[in-house]
Design a protein around this motif. Structure first.
Motif, PDB file in Angstrom:
ATOM      1  N   TYR A  49      18.288 -18.918 -35.057  1.00 33.19           N
ATOM      2  CA  TYR A  49      16.953 -18.310 -35.067  1.00 33.19           C
ATOM      3  C   TYR A  49      16.235 -18.620 -36.387  1.00 33.19           C
ATOM      4  CZ  TYR A  49      13.378 -14.683 -34.654  1.00 33.19           C
ATOM      5  OH  TYR A  49      12.185 -14.001 -34.599  1.00 33.19           O
ATOM      6  N   ALA A  50      16.935 -18.430 -37.491  1.00 35.01           N
ATOM      7  CA  ALA A  50      16.331 -18.689 -38.805  1.00 35.01           C
ATOM      8  C   ALA A  50      16.066 -20.179 -39.012  1.00 35.01           C
ATOM      9  CB  ALA A  50      17.233 -18.142 -39.911  1.00 35.01           C
ATOM     10  N   THR A  52      20.333  -6.805 -39.253  1.00 27.74           N
ATOM     11  CA  THR A  52      20.534  -5.746 -40.254  1.00 27.74           C
ATOM     12  C   THR A  52      21.430  -4.640 -39.722  1.00 27.74           C
ATOM     13  OG1 THR A  52      18.416  -4.731 -39.650  1.00 27.74           O
ATOM     14  CG2 THR A  52      18.422  -6.181 -41.557  1.00 27.74           C
ATOM     15  N   GLU A  53      21.324  -4.317 -38.442  1.00 26.45           N
ATOM     16  CA  GLU A  53      22.228  -3.296 -37.881  1.00 26.45           C
ATOM     17  C   GLU A  53      23.678  -3.767 -37.950  1.00 26.45           C
ATOM     18  OE1 GLU A  53      20.971  -2.202 -33.955  1.00 26.45           O
ATOM     19  OE2 GLU A  53      19.059  -1.402 -34.685  1.00 26.45           O
ATOM     20  N   MET A  77       9.292  -4.723 -37.467  1.00 31.89           N
ATOM     21  CA  MET A  77      10.370  -5.609 -37.889  1.00 31.89           C
ATOM     22  C   MET A  77      10.704  -6.552 -36.733  1.00 31.89           C
ATOM     23  SD  MET A  77      14.286  -4.707 -39.040  1.00 31.89           S
ATOM     24  CE  MET A  77      13.891  -3.959 -40.589  1.00 31.89           C
ATOM     25  N   ASP A  78      10.916  -7.801 -37.048  1.00 29.47           N
ATOM     26  CA  ASP A  78      11.329  -8.816 -36.093  1.00 29.47           C
ATOM     27  C   ASP A  78      12.615  -8.359 -35.394  1.00 29.47           C
ATOM     28  OD1 ASP A  78      13.103 -11.349 -35.657  1.00 29.47           O
ATOM     29  OD2 ASP A  78      11.025 -12.059 -35.705  1.00 29.47           O
ATOM     30  N   GLU A  79      12.699  -8.519 -34.068  1.00 29.02           N
ATOM     31  CA  GLU A  79      13.857  -8.057 -33.291  1.00 29.02           C
ATOM     32  C   GLU A  79      15.154  -8.701 -33.775  1.00 29.02           C
ATOM     33  OE1 GLU A  79      16.322  -6.127 -30.770  1.00 29.02           O
ATOM     34  OE2 GLU A  79      14.244  -5.627 -31.223  1.00 29.02           O
ATOM     35  N   GLU A  80      15.123  -9.977 -34.075  1.00 29.83           N
ATOM     36  CA  GLU A  80      16.331 -10.661 -34.537  1.00 29.83           C
ATOM     37  C   GLU A  80      16.755 -10.121 -35.916  1.00 29.83           C
ATOM     38  OE1 GLU A  80      19.307 -12.981 -33.240  1.00 29.83           O
ATOM     39  OE2 GLU A  80      17.455 -12.714 -32.133  1.00 29.83           O
TER      40      GLU A  80
END
Length: 191
Positions: free
Chosen positions: A84-85, A9-10, A1-4
């Motif tokens: 980022y997105a 999600t967390e 999973m991408d770090e960002e």
């Protein structure tokens, strides 16, 4: 999973308070369903943010408006995820919108992430917007030193000769002087 994506999600898992709905939005691969979340009335901010982020990473331009709103949010983690997105979205409107946010004096407290996004995009709008934003930050007692420093570092990274004048002016500001000297070394004919 991408770090960002993992970080997002967390954060949103805790914020959501709706584990089933959260799991569903995290797992779905249906872009139309994600896009519907952006426009359906009554959807919470966490759901819109998650849907927009996932669509942005997928290059789906339906996420653009929501991501721009989140880029200008008062919550820095939302701004960072939106930037980022947006950097990965590939929408030609992104640089113009980021430049408008970075240079908006009424929202300068939230300009850090638009400034960083402009550096990453390396678009024609980037250097003029960073110069304008930095010039305004060179006023006495300006409280937005982090924005000013991001502009100085960004102009150094972009290494555009147009930035030479404002970077030279930045040398007179102790919090910016070291970064400005480094930035000037990166610009052709400024050494």
């Amino acid at each position: 999973m991408d770090e960002e994506l993992r970080s997002l999600t967390e954060r949103l898992r805790t914020e959501s308070g709706a584990p089933e709905a959260f799991r569903h939005l995290t797992a779905t691969e249906d872009r139309d369903e994600l896009a519907a979340v952006l426009t359906q009335p009554g959807r919470p901010l966490w759901a819109r943010e998650l849907a927009a982020f996932r669509l942005g990473l997928a290059g789906d331009r339906r996420a653009f408006e929501t991501l721009i709103l989140l880029l200008n949010h008062r919550d820095p983690p939302r701004c960072a995820c939106a930037a980022y997105a947006l950097a990965r979205l590939g929408d030609p409107r992104t640089a113009r919108a980021a430049a408008a946010l970075a240079t908006n004096e009424l929202r300068v407290a939230y300009a850090l992430h638009p400034v960083r996004l402009l550096v990453e995009l390396r678009a024609p709008e980037s250097v003029p917007a960073l110069i304008t934003t930095l010039e305004r930050r060179l006023r006495p007692h300006d409280p937005y030193r982090r924005v000013a420093l991001a502009c100085v570092e960004g102009l150094g990274a972009l290494a555009d000769p147009r930035a030479g004048r404002v970077l030279n002016e930045s040398l007179a500001h102790p919090p910016l002087a070291e970064a400005a000297a480094r930035a000037l070394k990166r610009i052709p004919h400024q050494r």
